[in-house]
Write a protein that holds these residues in place. Structure first.
Motif, mmCIF file in Angstrom:
data_model
loop_
_atom_site.group_PDB
_atom_site.id
_atom_site.type_symbol
_atom_site.label_atom_id
_atom_site.label_comp_id
_atom_site.label_asym_id
_atom_site.label_seq_id
_atom_site.Cartn_x
_atom_site.Cartn_y
_atom_site.Cartn_z
ATOM 1 N N HIS A 73 7.046 9.387 6.094
ATOM 2 C CA HIS A 73 6.725 7.957 6.009
ATOM 3 C C HIS A 73 5.541 7.737 5.073
ATOM 4 O O HIS A 73 4.600 8.537 5.077
ATOM 5 C CB HIS A 73 6.325 7.411 7.392
ATOM 6 C CG HIS A 73 7.368 7.608 8.434
ATOM 7 N ND1 HIS A 73 8.221 6.616 8.816
ATOM 8 C CD2 HIS A 73 7.694 8.689 9.175
ATOM 9 C CE1 HIS A 73 9.032 7.069 9.751
ATOM 10 N NE2 HIS A 73 8.721 8.329 9.987
ATOM 11 N N LEU A 74 5.578 6.645 4.326
ATOM 12 C CA LEU A 74 4.451 6.201 3.517
ATOM 13 C C LEU A 74 3.824 5.008 4.222
ATOM 14 O O LEU A 74 4.510 4.013 4.499
ATOM 15 C CB LEU A 74 4.906 5.790 2.112
ATOM 16 C CG LEU A 74 3.807 5.250 1.203
ATOM 17 C CD1 LEU A 74 2.757 6.325 0.905
ATOM 18 C CD2 LEU A 74 4.396 4.703 -0.091
ATOM 19 N N ASP A 76 3.002 -0.740 11.838
ATOM 20 C CA ASP A 76 3.240 -1.978 11.092
ATOM 21 C C ASP A 76 2.946 -1.819 9.609
ATOM 22 O O ASP A 76 3.405 -2.620 8.797
ATOM 23 C CB ASP A 76 2.396 -3.124 11.655
ATOM 24 C CG ASP A 76 2.851 -3.568 13.044
ATOM 25 O OD1 ASP A 76 4.035 -3.338 13.383
ATOM 26 O OD2 ASP A 76 2.029 -4.128 13.775
ATOM 27 N N GLY A 77 2.169 -0.803 9.242
ATOM 28 C CA GLY A 77 1.815 -0.563 7.853
ATOM 29 C C GLY A 77 2.758 0.392 7.139
ATOM 30 O O GLY A 77 2.458 0.871 6.049
ATOM 31 N N CYS A 78 3.923 0.664 7.738
ATOM 32 C CA CYS A 78 4.891 1.571 7.120
ATOM 33 C C CYS A 78 5.546 0.869 5.926
ATOM 34 O O CYS A 78 6.197 -0.163 6.077
ATOM 35 C CB CYS A 78 5.947 2.001 8.129
ATOM 36 S SG CYS A 78 7.108 3.202 7.460
ATOM 37 N N LEU A 79 5.346 1.421 4.746
ATOM 38 C CA LEU A 79 5.886 0.839 3.514
ATOM 39 C C LEU A 79 7.259 1.388 3.169
ATOM 40 O O LEU A 79 8.072 0.710 2.538
ATOM 41 C CB LEU A 79 4.924 1.095 2.358
ATOM 42 C CG LEU A 79 3.511 0.552 2.554
ATOM 43 C CD1 LEU A 79 2.611 1.030 1.423
ATOM 44 C CD2 LEU A 79 3.528 -0.958 2.648
ATOM 45 N N ALA A 80 7.517 2.649 3.553
ATOM 46 C CA ALA A 80 8.802 3.288 3.249
ATOM 47 C C ALA A 80 8.945 4.510 4.137
ATOM 48 O O ALA A 80 7.959 5.074 4.606
ATOM 49 C CB ALA A 80 8.862 3.699 1.779
ATOM 50 N N GLY A 118 8.578 6.655 -5.430
ATOM 51 C CA GLY A 118 8.360 5.336 -5.983
ATOM 52 C C GLY A 118 6.977 5.204 -6.582
ATOM 53 O O GLY A 118 6.165 6.120 -6.527
ATOM 54 N N THR A 119 6.729 4.053 -7.147
ATOM 55 C CA THR A 119 5.441 3.754 -7.757
ATOM 56 C C THR A 119 4.589 2.992 -6.755
ATOM 57 O O THR A 119 5.074 2.073 -6.101
ATOM 58 C CB THR A 119 5.650 2.892 -9.019
ATOM 59 O OG1 THR A 119 6.505 3.608 -9.913
ATOM 60 C CG2 THR A 119 4.333 2.594 -9.699
ATOM 61 N N VAL A 120 3.332 3.386 -6.645
ATOM 62 C CA VAL A 120 2.401 2.678 -5.769
ATOM 63 C C VAL A 120 1.218 2.206 -6.598
ATOM 64 O O VAL A 120 0.840 2.836 -7.578
ATOM 65 C CB VAL A 120 1.920 3.553 -4.588
ATOM 66 C CG1 VAL A 120 3.057 3.871 -3.656
ATOM 67 C CG2 VAL A 120 1.251 4.820 -5.071
#
Length: 68
Positions: free
Chosen positions: A16-17, A25-29, A37-39
């Motif tokens: 997880h990212l 709740d802060g899981c982006l992917a 991906g690009t962050v």
């Protein structure tokens, strides 16, 4: 950013990212074995968690995590 998690046998973990809050709740992917991906610049966290089946069985164990 790329993250790869390798497990084997009965082990089943996911990668997880998370954003800077490092909360659910802060899981982006998430990915079963791969994230990519690009962050934007900032603080991020990579977490690995164990899959738990519907019967409550945990599939934890050893894994290899690679973050690029």
């Amino acid at each position: 950013m790329r993250a790869v998690v390798i497990d084997q046998g009965d082990v089943d973990v996911d990668v997880h990212l998370l954003d800077s809050t490092a909360t659910e709740d802060g899981c982006l992917a998430r990915g079963h074995h791969l994230l990519g991906g690009t962050v934007d610049p900032g603080t991020y966290y990579v977490a690995v968690d164990t899959w738990v089946g519907a019967d409550g069985s945990e599939y934890s164990g050893e894994y290899l995590l690679v973050v690029l």
